[in-house]
Motif scaffolding. Structure first.
Motif, mmCIF file in Angstrom:
data_model
loop_
_atom_site.group_PDB
_atom_site.id
_atom_site.type_symbol
_atom_site.label_atom_id
_atom_site.label_comp_id
_atom_site.label_asym_id
_atom_site.label_seq_id
_atom_site.Cartn_x
_atom_site.Cartn_y
_atom_site.Cartn_z
ATOM 1 N N GLY A 287 38.697 27.062 -1.677
ATOM 2 C CA GLY A 287 39.130 28.424 -1.419
ATOM 3 C C GLY A 287 40.549 28.475 -0.862
ATOM 4 O O GLY A 287 41.369 29.299 -1.286
ATOM 5 N N MET A 288 40.844 27.571 0.074
ATOM 6 C CA MET A 288 42.171 27.537 0.681
ATOM 7 C C MET A 288 43.249 27.198 -0.354
ATOM 8 O O MET A 288 44.340 27.778 -0.349
ATOM 9 N N CYS A 289 42.935 26.245 -1.236
ATOM 10 C CA CYS A 289 43.911 25.863 -2.273
ATOM 11 C C CYS A 289 44.223 27.043 -3.198
ATOM 12 O O CYS A 289 45.397 27.327 -3.490
ATOM 13 N N ASP A 295 45.796 32.803 -6.011
ATOM 14 C CA ASP A 295 44.742 33.144 -6.962
ATOM 15 C C ASP A 295 43.522 33.592 -6.152
ATOM 16 O O ASP A 295 42.516 32.884 -6.041
ATOM 17 N N ASP A 296 43.631 34.812 -5.587
ATOM 18 C CA ASP A 296 42.624 35.298 -4.653
ATOM 19 C C ASP A 296 41.234 35.451 -5.271
ATOM 20 O O ASP A 296 40.218 35.222 -4.594
ATOM 21 N N PHE A 302 34.227 31.185 -2.912
ATOM 22 C CA PHE A 302 34.059 30.075 -1.973
ATOM 23 C C PHE A 302 34.006 30.575 -0.529
ATOM 24 O O PHE A 302 33.125 30.180 0.246
ATOM 25 N N PHE A 303 34.913 31.472 -0.185
ATOM 26 C CA PHE A 303 34.912 32.030 1.168
ATOM 27 C C PHE A 303 33.701 32.924 1.396
ATOM 28 O O PHE A 303 33.124 32.935 2.494
ATOM 29 N N GLN A 304 33.301 33.661 0.347
ATOM 30 C CA GLN A 304 32.143 34.551 0.477
ATOM 31 C C GLN A 304 30.872 33.773 0.771
ATOM 32 O O GLN A 304 30.047 34.178 1.605
ATOM 33 N N GLU A 325 40.088 35.439 7.924
ATOM 34 C CA GLU A 325 41.447 35.945 7.701
ATOM 35 C C GLU A 325 41.686 36.263 6.226
ATOM 36 O O GLU A 325 42.414 37.199 5.891
ATOM 37 N N PHE A 326 41.067 35.458 5.357
ATOM 38 C CA PHE A 326 41.227 35.697 3.918
ATOM 39 C C PHE A 326 40.771 37.100 3.557
ATOM 40 O O PHE A 326 41.451 37.825 2.814
ATOM 41 N N PHE A 327 39.595 37.513 4.065
ATOM 42 C CA PHE A 327 39.052 38.815 3.689
ATOM 43 C C PHE A 327 39.883 39.960 4.260
ATOM 44 O O PHE A 327 40.010 41.017 3.627
#
Length: 612
Positions: A287-289, A295-296, A302-304, A325-327
């Motif tokens: 997800g971080m990569c 490429d959100d 992955f984050f979900q 933080e991503f969301f």
């Protein structure tokens, strides 16, 4: 009639056949039971090692291993089986097997078994994101194993401490510990190249790569990665670690902002794992990569998955904070203010919960490991200094003895002068006794007793802080015959000495500050405040007071009530519900019940006041 006889004969033959089958089966079972007593557990261990790459199969065999070991009352093999289970079981079950491992190991009363059990349990809880429990068990393991003559055991608890330091960001110190352990196993595998040593070597090498990546030590990692891949290729019994190793390689790439290469390796490691674990570490960095590559949409699932699991279990790695933080960033770009606000609230809740946990872990590492280690190092240095002094004194005494022996030898050798020398010595002794010089000379060479006193005086009391005494009343179960204030730490096993002292101090502060008057006191909430678990706290209270938690709290409250009644006679004029609330009891009914159990009377009868 003939038909009937045929039927009877057929029935008899069938019955005979069934009896024969039963007897053969019984014989076979007996043979199987007898052969099971001679099970080659070493072969089973080798089979588990060979198929370790397939964790499902390895865990299946491990369960059979434990079953056979229990059936044959092989305690050491049961312990070995549970040790395998903490490695091959699904992550959600590792801690359970770790607890079983400790229970079995404590029965042996062998420090090495107990220490290794706590080390395995620490590792299992670490993988399950229970860092608080992992640290507690790692410190206990370190206490049991650090003085072991075999360094390979001494490092087991220390290894988890290094990984926990990595999780809270203390990577420089984590790298020092991990590097020391790696260098040891690198040397050890050349001396004793067993399956256990090979496994420990590649595991510590793998962890060192991850810690190096966190501090941008990519130069050493280039060497370590080449070394690790070559070792796994030439030692198939550690092929199980290939997926982990590729994952660490990916993290090394990610730390150098080589995101595409990192993605390729992370996906490869996920394919190789071939088990039922979640592998959120790999998914998080995937997800971080993708997020770093902007490429959100590909990062989102992955984050979900990580956030959904956190909401379900309440557990998450301290490393995964950026998932929240991503969301926030994702919904901001989408212009969805409502979901953005929800994401902000989720991050704030995470911060509130895990920042406190992170601080607690950092504080516990500081007090229970770092400061304790420094004190022990200081004590060792002082001990070494004493030994040096004793060596100096011993050399002096040996010199005197040698000189005396030499003169005695010379006296014997020179027989012609023996009588003259004896006469001279006798005359000199007579003169010495009359003059008193001999006593003075004797005092110049300190006796053993004098030397001990001298050594004690040399230690400046201000250099070593005395252990803080805990002002509590000990129960009969934990009193010493000679010194009633001395704590019998063995009674608290398997809780380590330092944790016992900490909990006793916390209980003393708790009693002194009258915190037992707080309402809705529960064992688990108090354990959290004391930075421990409810099992440990319950055991310490039981051994210290001989009471369970509820009786302990009730007795403290009633003792407080008795103290108030002596100084304030009007206090009993209050209503029952007011007294109950003041003392922290949930309801007047609960207070009255507990009161009667304590005093054998109702509050009304005790106060002899019908108006209450």
């Amino acid at each position: 009639m003939k038909t009937l006889k045929k039927r009877e004969k057929k029935y008899f033959n069938l019955l005979l056949f069934n009896i024969l089958i039963f007897l053969l089966g019984a014989s076979f079972r007996q043979q199987e039971d007898n052969s099971s007593k001679k099970i080659d557990f070493e072969s089973l261990r080798n089979k588990i090692s060979v198929i370790s790459k397939d964790r499902k199969q390895a865990f299946y065999l491990t369960q059979k291993y434990i079953e056979l070991a229990k059936k044959n009352n092989q305690v050491e093999e049961v312990i070995t089986g549970y040790g395998f289970a903490t490695t091959y079981a699904p992550d959600s079950e590792k801690a359970k097997y770790g607890d079983s491992l400790i229970i079995e190991s404590v029965k042996t009363k062998d420090n090495r078994y107990i220490g290794m059990a706590y080390a395995s349990a620490a590792n299992a809880n670490f993988k399950n994101y229970d860092y608080k429990k992992a640290l507690e068990m790692a410190i206990i393991a370190d206490d049991y194993l650090k003085n072991d003559t075999s360094k390979e055991f001494a490092y087991e608890g220390l290894f988890t401490i290094a990984r926990l330091k990595n999780k809270i960001g203390d990577n420089i110190e984590a790298q020092k510990i991990a590097n020391e352990i790696y260098e040891y196993y690198k040397w050890k595998k050349e001396k004793k190249n067993t399956a256990d040593i090979r496994s420990s070597y590649i595991y510590t090498l793998n962890t060192l790569i991850r810690i190096n990546s966190a501090i941008n030590n990519f130069g050493q990692n280039t060497i370590l990665l080449k070394e690790g891949y070559s070792f796994i290729e030439n030692n198939q019994d550690v092929a199980f670690y290939l997926a982990d190793f590729i994952s660490s390689d990916a993290f090394n790439e990610y730390s150098q902002r080589k995101y595409s290469s990192a993605i390729e390796k992370l996906e490869k490691s996920l394919i190789l794992y071939n088990d039922s674990d979640n592998h959120f570490y790999e998914k998080f960095y995937l997800g971080m990569c993708y997020w770093k590559l902007e490429d959100d949409e590909r990062a989102l699932p992955f984050f979900q998955e990580i956030i959904d699991d956190y909401k379900k279990t309440g557990k998450i790695s301290l490393e995964f904070r950026p998932s929240f933080e991503f969301f926030i960033d994702y919904y901001k770009k989408k212009g969805n203010r409502e979901k953005q606000l929800i994401s902000v609230d989720e991050l704030l809740q995470y911060e509130k919960k895990f920042k406190e946990e992170q601080n607690n872990i950092a504080q516990k590492l500081k007090t229970d490991y770092d400061e304790k280690r420094l004190v022990e190092e200081k004590e060792n240095l002082l001990s070494d200094r004493k030994k040096e002094r004793w060596s100096f004194i011993s050399v002096g005494i040996l010199g005197i003895i040698a000189a005396t022996g030499f003169f005695m030898y010379q006296n014997k050798k020179n027989k012609s002068l023996q009588q003259a020398i004896q006469a001279d010595v006798a005359e000199e002794l007579d003169n010495t006794e009359s003059s008193g010089i001999g006593d003075k000379d004797k005092e110049e060479i300190p006796s053993l007793k004098t030397t001990i006193i001298y050594e004690k005086e040399e230690n400046n009391p201000s250099e070593i802080a005395p252990e803080e005494e805990i002002p509590i009343v000990y129960s009969l179960q934990n009193q010493q015959k000679n010194n009633p204030l001395e704590i019998d730490y063995e009674a608290y096993l398997p809780i380590n000495k330092h944790t016992v002292k900490q909990l006793l101090k916390s209980l003393a502060d708790f009693e002194k500050s009258n915190k037992y008057l707080a309402s809705d006191l529960r064992l688990n909430t108090l354990a959290e405040k004391f930075n421990t678990n409810d099992k440990y706290l319950s055991r310490v209270i039981k051994i210290k007071t001989g009471k369970n938690f509820n009786n302990y709290i009730s007795d403290l409250r009633f003792a407080h009530l008795e103290s108030i009644l002596k100084s304030d006679t009007d206090f009993k004029e209050k209503k029952i519900k007011e007294i109950a609330k003041y003392l922290g009891f949930g309801t007047p009914e609960f207070f009255a019940t507990a009161f009667k159990e304590k005093y054998g009377k109702t509050p009304r009868e005790y106060f002899e006041n019908p108006d209450l």
